[in-house]
Enzyme design. Structure first.
Site, short mmCIF file in Angstrom:
data_model
loop_
_atom_site.label_atom_id
_atom_site.label_comp_id
_atom_site.label_asym_id
_atom_site.label_seq_id
_atom_site.Cartn_x
_atom_site.Cartn_y
_atom_site.Cartn_z
N ASP A 1 0.85 -1.21 0.00
CA ASP A 1 0.00 0.00 0.00
C ASP A 1 0.87 1.24 0.00
O ASP A 1 0.60 2.20 0.73
CB ASP A 1 -0.92 -0.05 1.24
CG ASP A 1 -2.09 0.92 1.13
OD1 ASP A 1 -2.28 1.50 0.04
OD2 ASP A 1 -2.79 1.10 2.13
N ARG B 1 0.14 9.12 0.54
CA ARG B 1 -0.65 9.25 1.77
C ARG B 1 -0.09 8.38 2.89
O ARG B 1 -0.41 8.59 4.06
CB ARG B 1 -2.12 8.88 1.50
CG ARG B 1 -2.32 7.47 1.05
CD ARG B 1 -3.75 7.07 0.75
NE ARG B 1 -3.75 5.71 0.19
CZ ARG B 1 -3.53 5.41 -1.07
NH1 ARG B 1 -3.38 6.36 -1.96
NH2 ARG B 1 -3.49 4.15 -1.49
N ASN B 2 0.74 7.41 2.54
CA ASN B 2 1.34 6.52 3.53
C ASN B 2 2.82 6.80 3.75
O ASN B 2 3.58 5.92 4.15
CB ASN B 2 1.12 5.06 3.14
CG ASN B 2 -0.34 4.67 3.28
OD1 ASN B 2 -1.05 5.25 4.10
ND2 ASN B 2 -0.79 3.72 2.49
N ASP C 1 2.35 2.89 7.60
CA ASP C 1 1.15 2.15 7.26
C ASP C 1 1.43 0.75 6.75
O ASP C 1 1.26 0.45 5.57
CB ASP C 1 0.35 2.92 6.21
CG ASP C 1 -0.97 3.33 6.80
OD1 ASP C 1 -1.57 2.51 7.49
OD2 ASP C 1 -1.37 4.48 6.59
P1 ADP Z 1 -4.67 4.73 8.54
O1 ADP Z 1 -3.54 3.92 8.08
O2 ADP Z 1 -5.48 4.02 9.56
O3 ADP Z 1 -5.48 5.31 7.44
P2 ADP Z 1 -2.72 6.70 9.12
O4 ADP Z 1 -1.65 5.97 9.84
O5 ADP Z 1 -2.48 6.95 7.67
O6 ADP Z 1 -4.07 5.97 9.34
O7 ADP Z 1 -2.97 8.08 9.84
C1 ADP Z 1 -3.94 9.01 9.43
C2 ADP Z 1 -3.35 10.42 9.49
O8 ADP Z 1 -2.88 10.71 10.82
C3 ADP Z 1 -2.14 10.60 8.58
O9 ADP Z 1 -2.54 10.96 7.29
C4 ADP Z 1 -1.37 11.71 9.29
O10 ADP Z 1 -1.87 12.98 8.91
C5 ADP Z 1 -1.67 11.45 10.76
N1 ADP Z 1 -0.58 10.65 11.37
C6 ADP Z 1 -0.49 9.31 11.38
N2 ADP Z 1 0.63 8.90 12.00
C7 ADP Z 1 1.28 10.02 12.37
C8 ADP Z 1 2.54 10.26 13.02
N3 ADP Z 1 3.33 9.24 13.39
N4 ADP Z 1 2.91 11.53 13.23
C9 ADP Z 1 2.12 12.56 12.82
N5 ADP Z 1 0.94 12.40 12.19
C10 ADP Z 1 0.51 11.15 11.96
#
Ligand code: ADP
Length: 398
Positions: free
Chosen positions: A263, A267-268, A281
């Protein structure tokens, strides 16, 4: 947690265990019969496996492996707190035994490849004790929660403070996703690289027994949003090359560890305050529980062979996604294939259609993108090769 109780990511030590101990056990099916096991191993695929309780030898286990269209049943003897198949190699846990035969057939008909997950209640499939034993569990009271950083698939991601360090806390809302959530945690725990978002621990005793992943805090958020919001006014060619190189370095580490991400997309990827890009992710990484559920696949990022057959996910299909990620970086976060309806993308790509280079994309980057989208996976470069190319491009900029 004593070895890693204080301040900061840099000072942190690896918990006192090999990360491989952190394993989900979705392949453990408990008390099912030989016939039921054989039905679960259909369609046949060499190395597909599961473990069940032995019916002939109560207290022992059976490893069932698909090979050459047949299913082999191996008796796992449990004696003196050890498990063994051949009475030579001894293991303390089923997880260790499975891992051993995943790495090497060592006398079996084949090495183990795809675990067949147990359906139903996912909680029983994952042994959180592995996290406990490995020292990855953070007591709930040690983490103070702050603002919402973003919304994730499983729940909100919150800013947190842990022993004076900023961290990100991702809490699982839906308990049915616990398997995938802990798979993400176990993959993250087994990896350590400056361009991969680092897991710091897991909170298992949160409010109403919720599970949270605690990861390093990435102050500039996700790359997709960063590219779109800053645009070509603020993002330089050097930034773009650094992002590309960083993501490639993180992916080269996954490639070396034989982990498939599945993935990879802007965005990841998250950016630190120092603008270091790190891949995150790992929810789909290594997790084969969704085999067959094509609806969850990020179609525009997924290689055609993996869309057709989820067994074809590989580091080479990740390389295809990396090409889309490069395209995103050099188009400042535009949506790929934006003039083609989602349902038509696969058809177009299979007929040989490829996106054009983003405006002002350097020729050498376009050449890399082109190679990542070769229809033949083996012809695509490796991440290790590309990393060397990015490093030399980078020196040309200094
Ligand atoms: P999911 O995989 O469940 O969709 P994510 O891990 O992509 O969730 O997180 C969603 C959002 O949260 C990211 O797009 C980012 O903006 C924020 N985020 C996630 N992890 C972090 C982090 N370690 N530090 C800062 N922001 C984060």
């Amino acid at each position: 947690m004593s070895a890693r109780s204080s301040n900061g990511i840099q000072q942190q030590q690896q918990p006192n265990t090999t990360p491989q101990r952190l394993q989900s056990t979705p392949w453990f099916h408990g008390k099912i019969s030989r016939e039921e096991a054989e039905m679960l191993l259909v369609p046949p695929y060499d190395g597909m496996f599961l473990v069940r309780e032995s019916t002939n030898f109560p207290g022992d286990y059976t490893l069932c492996v698909s090979f050459g269209g047949r299913v082999e049943h191996y008796h796992i003897i449990y004696r003196d707190h050890h498990l063994t198949i051949d009475e030579e190699e001894m293991f303390e846990t089923l997880g260790q035994l499975v891992e051993h035969y995943q790495n090497d057939a060592d006398g079996l008909c084949t090495s183990l490849t795809i675990p067949v997950p147990k359906k139903g209640n996912p909680e029983v499939c994952f042994d959180t004790k592995d996290f406990q034993n490995a020292g990855w569990v953070i007591p709930n009271d040690d983490v103070k929660l702050g603002d919402v950083l973003g919304k994730g698939e499983f729940g909100d991601v919150l800013l947190g403070y842990w022993h004076g360090t900023k961290v990100a806390v991702k809490t699982l809302k839906d308990p049915h996703a616990v398997q995938m959530f802990l798979t993400e945690a176990s993959v993250m725990a087994s990896l350590r690289h400056p361009n991969l978002v680092q897991l710091m621990g897991v909170v298992l005793d949160g409010p109403s027994s919720r599970i949270s992943l605690v990861t390093e805090y990435m102050g500039k958020g996700d790359l997709a949003h960063f590219l779109r919001s800053r645009g070509r006014q603020q993002i330089t060619k050097k930034d773009q090359l650094n992002f590309s190189r960083d993501c490639c370095a993180g992916m080269a580490h996954l490639e070396a560890k034989k982990v498939v991400h599945r993935d990879l997309a802007s965005r990841n990827v998250l950016l630190s305050d120092e603008m270091v890009a790190k891949v995150c992710d790992f929810g789909l990484a290594r997790d084969l529980t969704f085999v067959g559920d094509a609806s969850k696949l990020p179609i525009k990022w997924t290689a055609p062979e993996a869309l057709k057959d989820s067994r074809c996910f590989s580091n080479k299909s990740d390389m295809w996604s990396f090409g889309i990620l490069l395209w995103e970086i050099y188009s400042f976060g535009q949506a790929p294939y934006r003039r083609i309806a989602l349902c038509d993308v696969v058809k177009f790509v299979e007929k040989g259609y490829r996106m054009e280079a983003p405006e002002n994309c350097p020729a050498e980057i376009h050449e890399i993108i082109r190679q990542t989208w070769d229809a033949v996976p083996e012809n695509r470069p490796t991440f290790a090769e590309l990393l060397a190319r990015f490093e030399s491009l980078r020196t040309a900029y200094v």
